[in-house]
Scaffold this motif. Structure first.
Motif, PDB file in Angstrom:
ATOM      1  N   ASP A  86      -7.524  -2.761   6.276  1.00 14.72           N
ATOM      2  CA  ASP A  86      -7.846  -2.254   4.956  1.00 14.72           C
ATOM      3  C   ASP A  86      -7.262  -3.197   3.908  1.00 14.72           C
ATOM      4  O   ASP A  86      -6.063  -3.497   3.950  1.00 14.72           O
ATOM      5  CB  ASP A  86      -7.282  -0.837   4.776  1.00 14.72           C
ATOM      6  CG  ASP A  86      -7.860  -0.161   3.551  1.00 14.72           C
ATOM      7  OD1 ASP A  86      -7.287   0.860   3.122  1.00 14.72           O
ATOM      8  OD2 ASP A  86      -8.880  -0.640   3.015  1.00 14.72           O
TER       9      ASP A  86
ATOM     10  N   TYR B 257      -8.371  -5.387  -0.137  1.00 15.03           N
ATOM     11  CA  TYR B 257      -9.307  -5.627  -1.234  1.00 15.03           C
ATOM     12  C   TYR B 257      -9.546  -7.116  -1.366  1.00 15.03           C
ATOM     13  O   TYR B 257      -8.668  -7.938  -1.087  1.00 15.03           O
ATOM     14  CB  TYR B 257      -8.749  -5.100  -2.562  1.00 15.03           C
ATOM     15  CG  TYR B 257      -9.132  -3.681  -2.864  1.00 15.03           C
ATOM     16  CD1 TYR B 257      -8.395  -2.615  -2.344  1.00 15.03           C
ATOM     17  CD2 TYR B 257     -10.238  -3.386  -3.660  1.00 15.03           C
ATOM     18  CE1 TYR B 257      -8.763  -1.309  -2.598  1.00 15.03           C
ATOM     19  CE2 TYR B 257     -10.590  -2.075  -3.928  1.00 15.03           C
ATOM     20  CZ  TYR B 257      -9.854  -1.048  -3.393  1.00 15.03           C
ATOM     21  OH  TYR B 257     -10.217   0.245  -3.653  1.00 15.03           O
TER      22      TYR B 257
ATOM     23  N   PHE C 290     -11.252  -9.988  -4.206  1.00 16.87           N
ATOM     24  CA  PHE C 290     -11.605 -10.164  -5.613  1.00 16.87           C
ATOM     25  C   PHE C 290     -12.201 -11.556  -5.823  1.00 16.87           C
ATOM     26  O   PHE C 290     -11.843 -12.507  -5.138  1.00 16.87           O
ATOM     27  CB  PHE C 290     -10.358 -10.060  -6.512  1.00 16.87           C
ATOM     28  CG  PHE C 290      -9.617  -8.749  -6.418  1.00 16.87           C
ATOM     29  CD1 PHE C 290      -8.659  -8.550  -5.443  1.00 16.87           C
ATOM     30  CD2 PHE C 290      -9.861  -7.722  -7.328  1.00 16.87           C
ATOM     31  CE1 PHE C 290      -7.960  -7.354  -5.351  1.00 16.87           C
ATOM     32  CE2 PHE C 290      -9.166  -6.525  -7.248  1.00 16.87           C
ATOM     33  CZ  PHE C 290      -8.217  -6.343  -6.268  1.00 16.87           C
TER      34      PHE C 290
ATOM     35  N   ARG D 103     -14.920  -6.920  -7.476  1.00 18.69           N
ATOM     36  CA  ARG D 103     -13.965  -6.551  -6.434  1.00 18.69           C
ATOM     37  C   ARG D 103     -14.702  -5.793  -5.317  1.00 18.69           C
ATOM     38  O   ARG D 103     -15.717  -5.148  -5.560  1.00 18.69           O
ATOM     39  CB  ARG D 103     -12.829  -5.703  -6.999  1.00 18.69           C
ATOM     40  CG  ARG D 103     -13.191  -4.265  -7.293  1.00 18.69           C
ATOM     41  CD  ARG D 103     -12.111  -3.527  -8.052  1.00 18.69           C
ATOM     42  NE  ARG D 103     -12.303  -3.649  -9.491  1.00 18.69           N
ATOM     43  CZ  ARG D 103     -11.526  -3.040 -10.381  1.00 18.69           C
ATOM     44  NH1 ARG D 103     -10.512  -2.311  -9.989  1.00 18.69           N
ATOM     45  NH2 ARG D 103     -11.745  -3.191 -11.665  1.00 18.69           N
TER      46      ARG D 103
ATOM     47  N   GLU E 119     -13.803  -3.350  -1.706  1.00 20.11           N
ATOM     48  CA  GLU E 119     -12.875  -2.748  -0.762  1.00 20.11           C
ATOM     49  C   GLU E 119     -13.399  -2.949   0.644  1.00 20.11           C
ATOM     50  O   GLU E 119     -14.587  -2.750   0.899  1.00 20.11           O
ATOM     51  CB  GLU E 119     -12.693  -1.253  -1.031  1.00 20.11           C
ATOM     52  CG  GLU E 119     -11.686  -0.617  -0.081  1.00 20.11           C
ATOM     53  CD  GLU E 119     -11.369   0.821  -0.430  1.00 20.11           C
ATOM     54  OE1 GLU E 119     -12.044   1.406  -1.285  1.00 20.11           O
ATOM     55  OE2 GLU E 119     -10.432   1.350   0.178  1.00 20.11           O
TER      56      GLU E 119
ATOM     57  N   ARG F 132      -6.094  -9.070  -1.331  1.00 21.43           N
ATOM     58  CA  ARG F 132      -4.959  -8.180  -1.517  1.00 21.43           C
ATOM     59  C   ARG F 132      -4.866  -7.259  -0.326  1.00 21.43           C
ATOM     60  O   ARG F 132      -5.741  -6.417  -0.120  1.00 21.43           O
ATOM     61  CB  ARG F 132      -5.089  -7.355  -2.800  1.00 21.43           C
ATOM     62  CG  ARG F 132      -3.951  -6.345  -2.930  1.00 21.43           C
ATOM     63  CD  ARG F 132      -4.086  -5.469  -4.143  1.00 21.43           C
ATOM     64  NE  ARG F 132      -3.059  -4.422  -4.133  1.00 21.43           N
ATOM     65  CZ  ARG F 132      -2.804  -3.620  -5.135  1.00 21.43           C
ATOM     66  NH1 ARG F 132      -3.507  -3.693  -6.255  1.00 21.43           N
ATOM     67  NH2 ARG F 132      -1.855  -2.707  -5.049  1.00 21.43           N
TER      68      ARG F 132
ATOM     69  N   LEU G  63      -2.672  -4.273   1.903  1.00 18.87           N
ATOM     70  CA  LEU G  63      -2.144  -2.990   1.464  1.00 18.87           C
ATOM     71  C   LEU G  63      -0.891  -2.602   2.227  1.00 18.87           C
ATOM     72  O   LEU G  63      -0.542  -1.423   2.295  1.00 18.87           O
ATOM     73  CB  LEU G  63      -3.231  -1.912   1.621  1.00 18.87           C
ATOM     74  CG  LEU G  63      -4.441  -2.175   0.711  1.00 18.87           C
ATOM     75  CD1 LEU G  63      -5.606  -1.283   1.096  1.00 18.87           C
ATOM     76  CD2 LEU G  63      -4.079  -1.953  -0.742  1.00 18.87           C
TER      77      LEU G  63
ATOM     78  N   SER H  69       1.745  -4.258  -1.256  1.00 14.45           N
ATOM     79  CA  SER H  69       1.527  -2.960  -1.879  1.00 14.45           C
ATOM     80  C   SER H  69       1.855  -3.019  -3.359  1.00 14.45           C
ATOM     81  O   SER H  69       1.486  -2.131  -4.113  1.00 14.45           O
ATOM     82  CB  SER H  69       2.382  -1.884  -1.203  1.00 14.45           C
ATOM     83  OG  SER H  69       3.762  -2.194  -1.372  1.00 14.45           O
TER      84      SER H  69
ATOM     85  N   GLY I 131       0.632  -5.263  -5.208  1.00 19.23           N
ATOM     86  CA  GLY I 131      -0.498  -5.927  -5.842  1.00 19.23           C
ATOM     87  C   GLY I 131      -0.501  -7.426  -5.687  1.00 19.23           C
ATOM     88  O   GLY I 131      -1.274  -8.103  -6.357  1.00 19.23           O
ATOM     89  N   LYS I 132       0.346  -7.942  -4.799  1.00 18.39           N
ATOM     90  CA  LYS I 132       0.397  -9.392  -4.589  1.00 18.39           C
ATOM     91  C   LYS I 132      -0.955  -9.899  -4.084  1.00 18.39           C
ATOM     92  O   LYS I 132      -1.561  -9.305  -3.209  1.00 18.39           O
ATOM     93  CB  LYS I 132       1.483  -9.705  -3.560  1.00 18.39           C
ATOM     94  CG  LYS I 132       1.574 -11.154  -3.140  1.00 18.39           C
ATOM     95  CD  LYS I 132       2.577 -11.312  -2.020  1.00 18.39           C
ATOM     96  CE  LYS I 132       2.462 -12.669  -1.376  1.00 18.39           C
ATOM     97  NZ  LYS I 132       3.350 -12.813  -0.206  1.00 18.39           N
ATOM     98  N   LEU I 133      -1.428 -11.003  -4.658  1.00 22.06           N
ATOM     99  CA  LEU I 133      -2.696 -11.605  -4.275  1.00 22.06           C
ATOM    100  C   LEU I 133      -2.472 -12.945  -3.592  1.00 22.06           C
ATOM    101  O   LEU I 133      -1.566 -13.688  -3.946  1.00 22.06           O
ATOM    102  CB  LEU I 133      -3.578 -11.839  -5.496  1.00 22.06           C
ATOM    103  CG  LEU I 133      -4.060 -10.597  -6.256  1.00 22.06           C
ATOM    104  CD1 LEU I 133      -4.796 -11.008  -7.521  1.00 22.06           C
ATOM    105  CD2 LEU I 133      -4.947  -9.747  -5.383  1.00 22.06           C
TER     106      LEU I 133
END
Lengths: 118, 113
Positions: free
Chosen positions: A31, A33, A35, A50, A52, A95, A97, A102, A104-106
């Motif tokens: 799981d 994301y 972008f 974006r 998911e 990103r 999870l 968690s 939000g680090k990309l």
């Protein structure tokens, strides 16, 4: 660790045509994301779209759409009816999870410079 | 609209100087980030902060430190600048919610002579 690869350092397209920018990533997570960001010459990074990982349907934002292939770990960006204002550097970003992500680090790819010819 | 403001667009410093890059956001975001952008390498995370006075190292923290004394402000410090720290520096902020993107400042192009 996750990695993101953009194999096209530069791309060009004629105004009103369609162009596809490639992005692949490597992860063991299920799981996450993805972008696409745009960085015009003015330098401010702007979110384009974006996606998911759990959603089967490909995301669409006006002239921008993605082709998300989870099994192949591929996330390409399609720009339809290209405009002069689309000229920019485009970055793909991941990103996860878990852990530090968690917050939000990309993780970013190397970027693709898109030139639009009139 | 979210506003992330970096104190300088261009900065020129000398080797050995202590350099401060400042970043302020106006949307009460709990997370803030400092990235370095170099041609062919994309953006690489230097440090991030998830709360006041809290920080974590990113992928390339060597030669840098950070400070977050207030929620809206996140500073990047080059303790003793070196020429290999010449780069574009981008600050970003964001929420922890899973689908939330980061919002970026305009960047600071730093040259170390």
């Amino acid at each position: 660790a996750q990695t993101v690869t953009q194999s096209q350092p530069e791309m060009s397209v004629q105004e009103a045509e369609t162009v596809t920018l490639s992005c692949t990533y490597d992860t063991s997570e299920s799981d996450y994301y993805l972008f696409w960001y745009k960085q015009p010459p003015s330098r401010q990074m702007i979110l384009v779209i974006r996606q998911e990982a759990y959603k089967q349907q490909n995301a669409t934002e006006n002239r921008f759409s993605v082709n998300f292939q989870k099994a192949a770990k591929s996330f390409s960006l399609k720009i339809s009816d290209s405009q002069l204002g689309d000229a920019a550097m485009y970055f793909c970003a991941y990103r996860g999870l878990t852990g530090g992500t968690s917050y939000g680090k990309l993780t970013f790819g190397q970027g693709t410079i898109l030139t639009v010819h009139p | 609209d979210v506003k992330v403001t970096q104190s300088s667009r261009y900065l020129v410093k000398r080797t050995g100087e202590k350099v401060f890059l400042e970043c302020v956001q106006d949307m009460d975001h709990e997370n803030m980030f400092w990235y370095r952008q170099d041609p062919g390498l994309g953006l690489r995370l230097i440090y991030f902060s998830y709360d006041v006075k809290m920080k974590e190292k990113g992928d390339i923290p060597e030669g840098y430190s950070v400070s977050r004394e207030k929620k809206e402000r996140f500073s990047l410090i080059l303790e003793s600048a070196s020429t290999n720290q010449t780069s574009m520096y981008l600050c970003a902020s964001g929420l922890s919610a899973r689908n939330q993107p980061q919002h970026f400042g305009d960047g600071t192009r730093l040259s170390i002579l």
